[in-house]
Design an enzyme around this catalytic site. Structure first.
Site, PDB file in Angstrom:
ATOM      1  N   HIS A  47      -0.081 -12.119   1.283  1.00 27.70           N
ATOM      2  CA  HIS A  47      -1.076 -11.294   0.594  1.00 27.70           C
ATOM      3  C   HIS A  47      -1.875 -12.076  -0.451  1.00 27.70           C
ATOM      4  O   HIS A  47      -3.087 -11.881  -0.591  1.00 27.70           O
ATOM      5  CB  HIS A  47      -0.380 -10.102  -0.072  1.00 27.70           C
ATOM      6  CG  HIS A  47      -1.215  -8.875  -0.120  1.00 27.70           C
ATOM      7  ND1 HIS A  47      -0.729  -7.614   0.075  1.00 27.70           N
ATOM      8  CD2 HIS A  47      -2.540  -8.706  -0.313  1.00 27.70           C
ATOM      9  CE1 HIS A  47      -1.695  -6.725  -0.015  1.00 27.70           C
ATOM     10  NE2 HIS A  47      -2.805  -7.362  -0.250  1.00 27.70           N
TER      11      HIS A  47
ATOM     12  N   PRO B 275     -16.010  -4.622   3.552  1.00 28.66           N
ATOM     13  CA  PRO B 275     -17.333  -5.013   4.043  1.00 28.66           C
ATOM     14  C   PRO B 275     -18.443  -4.074   3.573  1.00 28.66           C
ATOM     15  O   PRO B 275     -19.622  -4.419   3.669  1.00 28.66           O
ATOM     16  CB  PRO B 275     -17.169  -4.942   5.564  1.00 28.66           C
ATOM     17  CG  PRO B 275     -16.134  -3.883   5.774  1.00 28.66           C
ATOM     18  CD  PRO B 275     -15.160  -4.070   4.636  1.00 28.66           C
ATOM     19  N   LEU B 276     -18.056  -2.911   3.047  1.00 30.06           N
ATOM     20  CA  LEU B 276     -19.040  -1.951   2.558  1.00 30.06           C
ATOM     21  C   LEU B 276     -19.017  -1.847   1.037  1.00 30.06           C
ATOM     22  O   LEU B 276     -19.408  -0.835   0.460  1.00 30.06           O
ATOM     23  CB  LEU B 276     -18.784  -0.572   3.194  1.00 30.06           C
ATOM     24  CG  LEU B 276     -18.832  -0.564   4.723  1.00 30.06           C
ATOM     25  CD1 LEU B 276     -18.502   0.812   5.265  1.00 30.06           C
ATOM     26  CD2 LEU B 276     -20.196  -1.034   5.238  1.00 30.06           C
ATOM     27  N   GLY B 277     -18.543  -2.918   0.395  1.00 28.65           N
ATOM     28  CA  GLY B 277     -18.585  -2.954  -1.066  1.00 28.65           C
ATOM     29  C   GLY B 277     -17.843  -1.808  -1.717  1.00 28.65           C
ATOM     30  O   GLY B 277     -18.351  -1.187  -2.653  1.00 28.65           O
ATOM     31  N   ARG B 278     -16.622  -1.528  -1.227  1.00 25.11           N
ATOM     32  CA  ARG B 278     -15.798  -0.435  -1.756  1.00 25.11           C
ATOM     33  C   ARG B 278     -16.526   0.907  -1.684  1.00 25.11           C
ATOM     34  O   ARG B 278     -16.372   1.771  -2.548  1.00 25.11           O
ATOM     35  CB  ARG B 278     -15.352  -0.743  -3.193  1.00 25.11           C
ATOM     36  CG  ARG B 278     -14.667  -2.080  -3.278  1.00 25.11           C
ATOM     37  CD  ARG B 278     -14.188  -2.456  -4.647  1.00 25.11           C
ATOM     38  NE  ARG B 278     -13.831  -3.878  -4.646  1.00 25.11           N
ATOM     39  CZ  ARG B 278     -12.702  -4.376  -4.177  1.00 25.11           C
ATOM     40  NH1 ARG B 278     -11.795  -3.566  -3.684  1.00 25.11           N
ATOM     41  NH2 ARG B 278     -12.461  -5.667  -4.193  1.00 25.11           N
ATOM     42  N   GLY B 279     -17.331   1.033  -0.624  1.00 19.85           N
ATOM     43  CA  GLY B 279     -18.057   2.273  -0.388  1.00 19.85           C
ATOM     44  C   GLY B 279     -19.440   2.301  -0.997  1.00 19.85           C
ATOM     45  O   GLY B 279     -20.267   3.141  -0.623  1.00 19.85           O
ATOM     46  N   PHE B 280     -19.742   1.366  -1.894  1.00 16.74           N
ATOM     47  CA  PHE B 280     -21.039   1.392  -2.563  1.00 16.74           C
ATOM     48  C   PHE B 280     -22.190   1.196  -1.589  1.00 16.74           C
ATOM     49  O   PHE B 280     -23.237   1.847  -1.693  1.00 16.74           O
ATOM     50  CB  PHE B 280     -21.081   0.316  -3.649  1.00 16.74           C
ATOM     51  CG  PHE B 280     -22.367   0.310  -4.431  1.00 16.74           C
ATOM     52  CD1 PHE B 280     -22.582   1.229  -5.435  1.00 16.74           C
ATOM     53  CD2 PHE B 280     -23.364  -0.613  -4.159  1.00 16.74           C
ATOM     54  CE1 PHE B 280     -23.770   1.242  -6.154  1.00 16.74           C
ATOM     55  CE2 PHE B 280     -24.555  -0.615  -4.868  1.00 16.74           C
ATOM     56  CZ  PHE B 280     -24.753   0.313  -5.873  1.00 16.74           C
TER      57      PHE B 280
ATOM     58  N   TYR C 133       0.843  -1.193   0.000  1.00 15.93           N
ATOM     59  CA  TYR C 133       0.000   0.000   0.000  1.00 15.93           C
ATOM     60  C   TYR C 133       0.879   1.244   0.000  1.00 15.93           C
ATOM     61  O   TYR C 133       1.602   1.501   0.956  1.00 15.93           O
ATOM     62  CB  TYR C 133      -0.918   0.033   1.230  1.00 15.93           C
ATOM     63  CG  TYR C 133      -1.852  -1.141   1.354  1.00 15.93           C
ATOM     64  CD1 TYR C 133      -2.205  -1.926   0.258  1.00 15.93           C
ATOM     65  CD2 TYR C 133      -2.406  -1.482   2.591  1.00 15.93           C
ATOM     66  CE1 TYR C 133      -3.068  -3.002   0.395  1.00 15.93           C
ATOM     67  CE2 TYR C 133      -3.268  -2.559   2.730  1.00 15.93           C
ATOM     68  CZ  TYR C 133      -3.591  -3.321   1.634  1.00 15.93           C
ATOM     69  OH  TYR C 133      -4.438  -4.392   1.773  1.00 15.93           O
TER      70      TYR C 133
END
Length: 332
Positions: free
Chosen positions: A124, A204-209, A58
């Site tokens: 990874h 867990p939030l679908g890449r913010g979606f 990262y």
């Protein structure tokens, strides 16, 4: 913040029920000022999160350095998780699970984090060219040397996971798991639970979606990988917005945000599950943490599974711009 235990026996590791994924602070989702990122990590620790998730890839490397600066004076209260196995080359990222590279990568992570040991060290991505026994064997040597406390794998196949655990106890696997990415439930999750291996759910939030924060990619920076992610494109996006509307209806009936419902749903999947979400906004951090105390009823869980069943998201979960980061291991 309640705690949960990943792994069992000698591999057991106690962490906060929700963790902070630090990847987006440094890369992949647009530009973030490092001072903002540092404040976000510090605020998460202040709020009761103990688990921070990073990786050498990262940034590259900058994310570990940022996390290291924040935890420098509060190391005893932090569970540091980082990863090895992706090398930077002139042509992009290359998977490398050789024992030599694993050990070299660990030394680099220790230096950048400014610590004498890593609490949870993941591979990874499994390297199809290197037997998993060799890779995990090298990680086990790091444990014996006191440089690593616990071993994990990110996105393993079920057979690889079983072989790895037979080589050295695996504390946790990290895999994408959310209301729109449930691949783990078919084969990998049963193997993990049979062996008492915890599950750290990333995205867990679908890449913010699933937060409902945006309904198009038009306002995202050019460097944001969601601009080319299949689930955010054209017909796929239109179909996924219908799922989001369903989630918004369920959340509204409960008086919660969609993010809180998505996180609470994952927490309800078992005491061995720890979602790690990413954010750089203090308001979203506070709201998300409230999910650790949000208990969904059996009827609410039934309704969610009925209206947002496995496989309902349109489009593959991997994107062309980050296949090296997102593609699950196919070797069983």
């Amino acid at each position: 913040m309640p705690n949960r235990t990943l792994g069992r026996g000698s591999a057991a590791l106690e962490v906060s029920a929700l963790g902070l994924g630090c990847m987006g602070i440094s890369e992949f989702y647009g530009t973030v000022d490092e001072s903002v990122g540092e404040r976000t990590v510090a605020a998460a620790l202040d709020a009761g999160i103990t688990m921070l998730d990073t990786a050498d890839v990262y940034g590259p490397f900058r994310n570990e350095e940022l996390v290291g600066r924040v935890v420098a004076k509060r190391r005893g209260n932090v569970v540091l998780a980082t990863k090895c196995g992706l090398r930077h080359t002139d042509s992009g990222f290359q998977i490398d699970g050789t024992p030599e590279y694993v050990k070299k990568a660990a030394e680099g992570s220790l230096r950048r984090l400014g610590v004498d040991h890593i609490d949870l060290y993941y591979q990874h991505r499994p390297d199809p060219k290197v037997p998993i026994e060799d890779t995990v064997g090298a990680m086990a040597e790091l444990v014996a040397e006191g440089k690593v406390r616990h071993v994990g794998l990110s996105e393993p196949g079920p057979g690889t996971l079983a072989r790895a655990h037979a080589t050295h106890p695996i504390t946790a696997i990290q895999t994408e798991w959310s209301l729109w990415s449930r691949d783990i439930e078919d084969e990998v999750l049963p193997v993990a639970r049979e062996r008492g291996i915890g599950v750290v759910a990333y995205c867990p939030l679908g890449r913010g979606f699933l937060t409902g924060a945006f309904r198009s990619v038009d306002h995202l920076e050019a460097s944001d990988l969601r601009r080319v992610h299949p689930r955010f494109q054209g017909e796929n996006l239109a179909r996924n917005l219908v799922l989001l509307e369903t989630l918004e209806e369920i959340a509204g009936a409960r008086g919660a945000t969609t993010a809180q419902i998505a996180l609470a749903w994952l927490l309800a999947r078992g005491e061995d599950v720890v979602p790690i979400f990413g954010t750089t906004r203090a308001e979203h951090l506070r709201q998300n943490l409230e999910a650790s105390h949000l208990v969904l009823s059996a009827e609410e869980l039934r309704q969610i599974d009925e209206r947002i069943p496995p496989g309902s998201a349109a489009g593959p979960r991997t994107g062309p711009g980050a296949a090296h980061m997102e593609t699950p291991e196919k070797v069983h």
